[in-house]
Design an enzyme around this catalytic site. Structure first.
Site, PDB file in Angstrom:
ATOM      1  N   ASP A 117      -7.240 -13.311   3.715  1.00 41.11           N
ATOM      2  CA  ASP A 117      -6.779 -11.985   3.355  1.00 41.11           C
ATOM      3  C   ASP A 117      -5.355 -11.718   3.845  1.00 41.11           C
ATOM      4  O   ASP A 117      -4.598 -10.986   3.207  1.00 41.11           O
ATOM      5  CB  ASP A 117      -7.728 -10.922   3.920  1.00 41.11           C
ATOM      6  CG  ASP A 117      -9.034 -10.832   3.136  1.00 41.11           C
ATOM      7  OD1 ASP A 117      -9.153 -11.515   2.097  1.00 41.11           O
ATOM      8  OD2 ASP A 117      -9.935 -10.084   3.562  1.00 41.11           O
ATOM      9  N   GLY A 118      -4.977 -12.319   4.985  1.00 41.57           N
ATOM     10  CA  GLY A 118      -3.623 -12.139   5.489  1.00 41.57           C
ATOM     11  C   GLY A 118      -2.580 -12.723   4.545  1.00 41.57           C
ATOM     12  O   GLY A 118      -1.519 -12.125   4.320  1.00 41.57           O
TER      13      GLY A 118
ATOM     14  N   ARG B  28       0.449 -10.929   2.264  1.00 44.70           N
ATOM     15  CA  ARG B  28       1.825 -11.423   2.146  1.00 44.70           C
ATOM     16  C   ARG B  28       2.211 -11.580   0.677  1.00 44.70           C
ATOM     17  O   ARG B  28       3.313 -11.216   0.263  1.00 44.70           O
ATOM     18  CB  ARG B  28       1.951 -12.760   2.881  1.00 44.70           C
ATOM     19  CG  ARG B  28       3.357 -13.332   2.860  1.00 44.70           C
ATOM     20  CD  ARG B  28       3.430 -14.666   3.576  1.00 44.70           C
ATOM     21  NE  ARG B  28       4.758 -15.247   3.430  1.00 44.70           N
ATOM     22  CZ  ARG B  28       5.003 -16.546   3.341  1.00 44.70           C
ATOM     23  NH1 ARG B  28       3.996 -17.404   3.387  1.00 44.70           N
ATOM     24  NH2 ARG B  28       6.226 -16.999   3.219  1.00 44.70           N
TER      25      ARG B  28
ATOM     26  N   TYR C 171      -8.258  -2.400   9.944  1.00 45.96           N
ATOM     27  CA  TYR C 171      -7.921  -1.647  11.152  1.00 45.96           C
ATOM     28  C   TYR C 171      -8.692  -0.335  11.217  1.00 45.96           C
ATOM     29  O   TYR C 171      -9.203   0.064  12.270  1.00 45.96           O
ATOM     30  CB  TYR C 171      -6.404  -1.408  11.159  1.00 45.96           C
ATOM     31  CG  TYR C 171      -5.837  -0.842  12.451  1.00 45.96           C
ATOM     32  CD1 TYR C 171      -6.632  -0.548  13.557  1.00 45.96           C
ATOM     33  CD2 TYR C 171      -4.470  -0.611  12.554  1.00 45.96           C
ATOM     34  CE1 TYR C 171      -6.085  -0.040  14.725  1.00 45.96           C
ATOM     35  CE2 TYR C 171      -3.916  -0.095  13.719  1.00 45.96           C
ATOM     36  CZ  TYR C 171      -4.723   0.192  14.795  1.00 45.96           C
ATOM     37  OH  TYR C 171      -4.180   0.702  15.947  1.00 45.96           O
ATOM     38  N   ALA C 172      -8.815   0.358  10.085  1.00 41.27           N
ATOM     39  CA  ALA C 172      -9.517   1.646  10.072  1.00 41.27           C
ATOM     40  C   ALA C 172     -10.971   1.494  10.510  1.00 41.27           C
ATOM     41  O   ALA C 172     -11.517   2.373  11.189  1.00 41.27           O
ATOM     42  CB  ALA C 172      -9.445   2.267   8.677  1.00 41.27           C
ATOM     43  N   PHE C 173     -11.604   0.402  10.143  1.00 41.90           N
ATOM     44  CA  PHE C 173     -12.988   0.150  10.553  1.00 41.90           C
ATOM     45  C   PHE C 173     -13.069  -0.012  12.067  1.00 41.90           C
ATOM     46  O   PHE C 173     -13.947   0.555  12.730  1.00 41.90           O
ATOM     47  CB  PHE C 173     -13.517  -1.098   9.839  1.00 41.90           C
ATOM     48  CG  PHE C 173     -14.917  -1.472  10.213  1.00 41.90           C
ATOM     49  CD1 PHE C 173     -15.995  -0.824   9.655  1.00 41.90           C
ATOM     50  CD2 PHE C 173     -15.153  -2.480  11.134  1.00 41.90           C
ATOM     51  CE1 PHE C 173     -17.301  -1.175  10.004  1.00 41.90           C
ATOM     52  CE2 PHE C 173     -16.436  -2.838  11.491  1.00 41.90           C
ATOM     53  CZ  PHE C 173     -17.521  -2.175  10.934  1.00 41.90           C
TER      54      PHE C 173
END
Length: 310
Positions: free
Chosen positions: A78-79, A83, A196-198
């Protein structure tokens, strides 16, 4: 060059990504489909595909629009897809992710399925899913535009020094809603709700939900719960002038800008959607169970009938 062009993004250090990408590019060339790679990945591909370096089937370019690229195939997790989104976002070219061993929410299939991938790409047998994105701008204390960007997952406003809290006044649709002192504030898309929100305590949102998520980060306040907003909402985050230290703004953990007290961060729906190519209709529920290894065994059978014979 041929009539059809796809682009390829490769994880920069993982050997299995390069091996899978090289096999895919070679097979696409045999089908008469040309491949575009970023200039910084050209040498990487040239070493793996020396026979294609001097042919029009493999070319370096940073411009997807003028090359009329129909798809970006991403070899990585996913990273790497995030990108690649920087490359494909504005020209609105769909991304198709090839995973490298880790379950991801954005990648579509495993690296062992290159033959399957080639068939789908050559036959154009894939659907395109649209995901909401965010647009972010920063104005300084004098109201002057200082920075602009976009976000696929989230916009994160965080304190710049560990020893001090960041005090932020949040507005929704140009009306103040709360003042928070804490580690910062996060604004997320449904795509970013599992990132991040999780981790910050926000709810998981299904990717086809059109909404914006607002999450205070470790705020010292009675009202500091995550909020799900309309996709038409505008979020303004004012860094109050009396803050003792600076703050930092991150978009997808990739693009960053340093902020001073008195700055305002404005977040709203982005002008372009993230386009994801899908080969199968794997439900998001299935991806969620795999990613978090959720326990689904219970007293009912997989067919919905009671395991006790009811």
């Amino acid at each position: 060059m041929g009539e059809r062009r796809i682009a390829v993004m490769i994880h920069p250090v993982r050997e299995e990504a390069l091996v899978s990408a090289a096999e895919f590019i070679s097979r696409m060339a045999r089908h008469g489909v040309d491949t575009i790679v970023l200039p910084e990945q050209w040498e990487l591909c040239a070493r793996a595909l020396p026979d294609l370096v001097d042919t029009p089937h493999l070319q370096p370019s940073a411009d997807l629009s003028s090359n009329h690229v129909e798809l970006v195939v991403v070899f990585g997790g996913d990273g790497t897809i995030l990108r690649a989104a920087e490359w494909a976002y504005e020209p609105e070219v769909p991304l198709l992710g090839v995973n490298l061993g880790h379950v991801g929410f954005l990648a579509e299939l495993d690296s062992s399925e290159v033959g399957h991938l080639v068939t789908h790409v050559t036959e154009r047998s894939y659907d395109v899913e649209e995901r909401l994105t965010l647009s972010v701008s920063v104005h300084d204390e004098h109201g002057r535009l200082a920075w602009e960007s976009f976000a696929i997952n989230e916009v994160s406003l965080e304190k710049g020094s560990r020893e001090r809290m960041l005090e932020v006044l949040a507005h929704i649709d140009e009306r103040p809603i709360s003042r928070w002192a804490g580690d910062g504030v996060l604004v997320s898309t449904p795509t970013g709700s599992t990132a991040y929100a999780f981790s910050a305590g926000g709810p998981v949102m299904w990717p086809d939900v059109e909404a914006i998520e607002l999450v205070p980060l470790s705020a010292h306040a009675l009202f500091a719960r995550p909020m799900v907003l309309s996709p038409r909402s505008r979020v303004d985050l004012d860094i109050l002038p009396h803050n003792a230290g600076p703050a930092v703004l991150w978009c997808d953990g990739r693009r960053t800008f340093d902020l001073q007290p008195g700055s305002r961060v404005t977040v709203s729906r982005g002008p372009h959607d993230l386009l994801l190519a899908r080969l199968t209709e794997q439900p998001f529920t299935t991806r969620l169970v795999k990613k978090f290894n959720l326990t689904i065994d219970g007293w009912r059978s997989p067919h919905g009938r009671s395991a006790r014979g009811a």
